[in-house]
Design an enzyme around this catalytic site. Structure first.
Site, PDB file in Angstrom:
ATOM      1  N   HIS A 123      -6.821 -22.671  -0.338  1.00 37.56           N
ATOM      2  CA  HIS A 123      -8.247 -22.381  -0.405  1.00 37.56           C
ATOM      3  C   HIS A 123      -9.106 -23.630  -0.433  1.00 37.56           C
ATOM      4  O   HIS A 123     -10.189 -23.666   0.150  1.00 37.56           O
ATOM      5  CB  HIS A 123      -8.549 -21.516  -1.638  1.00 37.56           C
ATOM      6  CG  HIS A 123      -8.454 -20.065  -1.324  1.00 37.56           C
ATOM      7  ND1 HIS A 123      -8.105 -19.123  -2.253  1.00 37.56           N
ATOM      8  CD2 HIS A 123      -8.657 -19.405  -0.182  1.00 37.56           C
ATOM      9  CE1 HIS A 123      -8.101 -17.940  -1.686  1.00 37.56           C
ATOM     10  NE2 HIS A 123      -8.421 -18.085  -0.429  1.00 37.56           N
ATOM     11  N   ARG A 176      -3.559 -14.932  19.425  1.00 37.60           N
ATOM     12  CA  ARG A 176      -2.088 -14.813  19.418  1.00 37.60           C
ATOM     13  C   ARG A 176      -1.711 -13.969  18.196  1.00 37.60           C
ATOM     14  O   ARG A 176      -1.511 -14.494  17.111  1.00 37.60           O
ATOM     15  CB  ARG A 176      -1.437 -16.186  19.306  1.00 37.60           C
ATOM     16  CG  ARG A 176      -1.571 -17.060  20.533  1.00 37.60           C
ATOM     17  CD  ARG A 176      -0.830 -18.377  20.319  1.00 37.60           C
ATOM     18  NE  ARG A 176      -0.564 -19.080  21.560  1.00 37.60           N
ATOM     19  CZ  ARG A 176      -1.290 -20.081  22.036  1.00 37.60           C
ATOM     20  NH1 ARG A 176      -2.346 -20.505  21.374  1.00 37.60           N
ATOM     21  NH2 ARG A 176      -0.965 -20.681  23.171  1.00 37.60           N
ATOM     22  N   ARG A 234      -4.213 -10.444  22.485  1.00 38.68           N
ATOM     23  CA  ARG A 234      -2.943 -10.297  23.184  1.00 38.68           C
ATOM     24  C   ARG A 234      -1.959  -9.530  22.307  1.00 38.68           C
ATOM     25  O   ARG A 234      -1.870  -9.783  21.107  1.00 38.68           O
ATOM     26  CB  ARG A 234      -2.388 -11.696  23.481  1.00 38.68           C
ATOM     27  CG  ARG A 234      -0.997 -11.674  24.041  1.00 38.68           C
ATOM     28  CD  ARG A 234      -0.544 -13.040  24.451  1.00 38.68           C
ATOM     29  NE  ARG A 234      -0.029 -13.813  23.338  1.00 38.68           N
ATOM     30  CZ  ARG A 234       0.427 -15.062  23.445  1.00 38.68           C
ATOM     31  NH1 ARG A 234       0.358 -15.666  24.619  1.00 38.68           N
ATOM     32  NH2 ARG A 234       0.895 -15.706  22.417  1.00 38.68           N
ATOM     33  N   ASP A 270       3.560 -21.314  29.777  1.00 37.12           N
ATOM     34  CA  ASP A 270       4.765 -20.667  30.285  1.00 37.12           C
ATOM     35  C   ASP A 270       4.848 -20.721  31.801  1.00 37.12           C
ATOM     36  O   ASP A 270       5.927 -20.914  32.354  1.00 37.12           O
ATOM     37  CB  ASP A 270       4.814 -19.207  29.809  1.00 37.12           C
ATOM     38  CG  ASP A 270       5.323 -19.119  28.389  1.00 37.12           C
ATOM     39  OD1 ASP A 270       6.309 -19.796  28.082  1.00 37.12           O
ATOM     40  OD2 ASP A 270       4.714 -18.398  27.576  1.00 37.12           O
ATOM     41  N   CYS A 310      -5.635 -19.434  29.380  1.00 35.81           N
ATOM     42  CA  CYS A 310      -5.534 -19.691  27.948  1.00 35.81           C
ATOM     43  C   CYS A 310      -4.397 -20.638  27.607  1.00 35.81           C
ATOM     44  O   CYS A 310      -4.088 -20.870  26.452  1.00 35.81           O
ATOM     45  CB  CYS A 310      -5.405 -18.383  27.175  1.00 35.81           C
ATOM     46  SG  CYS A 310      -4.028 -17.371  27.735  1.00 35.81           S
TER      47      CYS A 310
HETATM   48  C1  PEP Z   1       0.837 -19.728  27.645  1.00 30.95           C
HETATM   49  O1  PEP Z   1       2.024 -19.445  27.891  1.00 30.95           O
HETATM   50  O2  PEP Z   1       0.179 -20.533  28.317  1.00 30.95           O
HETATM   51  C2  PEP Z   1       0.168 -19.098  26.501  1.00 30.95           C
HETATM   52  C3  PEP Z   1      -1.123 -19.266  26.296  1.00 30.95           C
HETATM   53  O3  PEP Z   1       0.939 -18.389  25.645  1.00 30.95           O
HETATM   54  P1  PEP Z   1       1.875 -19.049  24.508  1.00 30.95           P
HETATM   55  O4  PEP Z   1       1.566 -20.525  24.486  1.00 30.95           O
HETATM   56  O5  PEP Z   1       1.503 -18.343  23.253  1.00 30.95           O
HETATM   57  O6  PEP Z   1       3.232 -18.741  25.010  1.00 30.95           O
HETATM   58 MG    MG Z   2       2.937 -17.769  26.943  1.00 28.42          MG
END
Ligand code: PEP
Ligand code: MG
Length: 576
Positions: free
Chosen positions: A190, A297, A333, A456, A503
């Site tokens: 906190h 996330r 997501r 990814d 993202c």
């Molecule tokens: C990505 O894969 O670019 C993404 C935003 O998801 P994460 O990083 O949570 O796998």
């Molecule tokens: Mg990802």
């Protein structure tokens, strides 16, 4: 001699001032027998009453200074004082064993703190500090001693403490306290959260050696590096002063962009959104001028605990984010577990290639209840803001259609149950598997939007495990192969009249931003701290020019060539 203490930068900034170490007194009361236990219970109740009055005052002051949300910490403290489990334990001990109130309070407090500290859930463990804080306040009333009054510090200083309770932090006199460092604590304690709201630099968890810092010693608090420097040499002090002025000047420069739209020189508007993982990040997103949440996330709601979050728990979290964003778009997501993210309480299959295995939606489709609970929570929360639901890790159309079917079924059930849902909820998917990027034209007919997950998408396109340092050189966001995939996705969506966001980390990369802009990316979602620099950069770019330049960049043969080209253009080079 200069000493360095490494901790965690819990609230950004750099402060330089003299040390103000707080004495940490651990008072252990003596056990005494009392003649009249009922009178002792009365004495305890009187101390609780006084502590409640003090807390009510701090709650009101915090509300005025920091707003209702931060004041809730003290509502929580007031609730601890009403907790029958705690109060009955103390009063029972006084009555049954004729012991003094101080001893009974100390015993109960130690027991509750110890129990909380043993829990797996980091948030609940953090509540141990609250119980300690509240019980310490009652103890002070019983003993007639004063709580440390940090509002009275009248000289410029950096407060050094073993730990700071939330009430200590709320009372800091910001005119004179330039920052604080603590021996214990984490980013989510906190005092760390309060420091971020107060906007003062803080380093927490810097270790016990911190108590060796003398009162009045010069101290540099570099929360950018998470380090406390005591007794710096004159040269170091000078270096830190320069670093601090650079930091402050840059912060002031960027602050100008908080309320401005994200528009290029030639009037092309895009959206700069924030990636978040926990509720506390929403405020950070807003403070950094986020025009929306481009990626929540949600797996972090499932982690650091010992069981799945219930539908209601999830509903409350989603409602909180939607309400706080006040109508701005919020892309949530669905669960992305698997790969490097595990849930200790869920038996997940052991796989030799977890990133290529049952991850994210693949796992959810084999455990439909997991996804259905989340979808119900999302749908129920939808009426509190501008919700967009996004499915991760899709490779083939059937996966998307199965997820959409489940969403429709849960929607129908909720409507039948009389739940009120938002009229429109956009449904989108992440593009992070090359197969989905290549067939984006087919997916575009089935979704309202795409968000490109380059973290990814790059690992799968390059066949380079994102966790494996030895192939990290293949993380090449500006490689023409990646840029071409991105172009395919954006063009396919555009033909269907759908919007595209990104993202992955690439969205906040200053060399990639001009190219993404030129390729027609609509929404850039990044960590909150990257938003203002990105907005400043976009304000200097021309969309028209970068549309043409992006075309040229895609013809190069390597990431190096692309990056050199972009940098030359940005520095006004003549390679046009
Ligand atoms: C990505 O894969 O670019 C993404 C935003 O998801 P994460 O990083 O949570 O796998
Ligand atoms: Mg990802």
């Amino acid at each position: 001699m200069t000493r360095y203490f490494k901790g965690i930068g819990a609230s950004p900034g750099i402060a330089i001032a003299k040390a103000y170490p707080l004495k940490s007194e651990t008072f252990v009361p003596e056990k005494r027998t009392v003649d009249d236990p009922e009178r002792e219970v009365e004495r305890f109740r009187e101390a609780v009453k006084q502590a409640q009055d003090e807390l009510e005052l701090i709650r009101r002051q915090t509300e005025e200074k920091l707003g209702q949300e931060k004041a809730e910490i003290f509502e929580g403290h007031l609730l601890i004082l009403e907790d029958p489990e705690l109060i009955d334990t103390i009063e029972g001990n006084i009555r049954d064993n004729a012991v003094n109130a101080e001893f009974a309070l100390h015993e109960a407090s130690a027991f509750f703190v110890e129990t909380l500290l043993q829990l797996d859930d980091e948030t609940l463990r953090g509540r141990a500090a609250d119980v300690k804080d509240v019980c310490g306040r009652v103890m002070n009333r019983l003993r007639g001693t004063e709580s440390a009054d940090l509002s009275g510090i009248s000289e410029a200083c950096i407060v050094i403490a073993s730990d700071l309770t939330p009430s200590d932090t709320a009372q800091l006199n910001l005119e004179t306290v330039y920052g604080f460092a603590t021996e214990v604590g984490s980013r989510t304690s906190h005092s760390a959260i309060m420091a971020r709201s107060l906007g003062i630099p803080a380093v927490v968890g810097a270790g016990e050696a911190l108590r060796e810092i003398r009162p009045g010693a010069w101290v540099v608090l570099d929360a950018e590096e998470g380090v406390v420097v005591a007794d710096p040499s004159p040269e170091e002090l000078e270096e830190y002063r320069k670093k601090k002025s650079r930091y402050d000047a840059r912060k002031a420069e960027l602050a100008k962009w908080v309320d401005r739209p994200s528009v290029t020189q030639d009037g092309h508007r895009v959206e700069l959104a924030a990636n978040i993982g926990q509720l506390e990040d929403v405020q950070k997103a807003l403070d950094n001028g986020a025009e929306g949440i481009g990626l929540f996330r949600t797996e972090f709601l499932y982690m650091g605990r010992d069981r799945l979050p219930t539908e209601d728990e999830q509903f409350n979290s989603y409602k909180y984010v939607l309400e706080k964003m006040n109508g701005k778009p919020v892309v949530i997501r669905t669960l992305d577990i698997g790969g490097d993210k595990e849930l200790s309480y869920m038996e997940l299959p052991k796989e030799s290639n977890p990133f290529l295995g049952q991850r994210a939606l693949r796992l959810c489709l084999t455990r439909p209840e997991l996804l259905r609970t989340q979808l119900r929570a999302l749908l129920r929360a939808s009426r509190y803001g501008n919700l967009k639901i996004m499915f991760p890790m899709i490779a083939v159309l059937d996966e998307l259609l199965a997820a959409k079917r489940m969403l429709e079924e849960e929607k129908a059930k909720l409507i039948e149950e009389g739940a009120e849902l938002a009229e429109t909820i956009e449904v989108g998917m992440m593009i992070e598997v090359p197969a989905a990027a290549i067939a984006a034209d087919q997916f575009a007919k089935e979704v309202d939007f795409f968000s490109i997950g380059t973290n990814d998408l790059i690992q799968y396109t390059m066949a380079a495990d994102r966790m494996n340092e030895s192939v990290s050189y293949l993380y090449q966001p500006c490689h023409p192969s990646i840029l071409r995939l991105i172009r395919m996705v954006i063009d396919a969506a555009r033909r269907e009249g759908k919007w595209v966001g990104m993202c992955g980390e690439m969205a906040g990369d200053e060399t990639a931003i001009p190219l993404l802009l030129g390729l027609g990316l609509h929404e850039f979602s990044m960590s909150p701290g990257s938003i203002l620099p990105a907005r400043e950069q976009i304000g200097k770019l021309s969309y028209g020019e970068w549309t043409a330049l992006a075309d040229r960049a895609l013809q190069f043969a390597s990431q190096d060539d692309v990056q050199t080209f972009v940098r030359q253009q940005l520095s006004g080079g003549d390679n046009k």
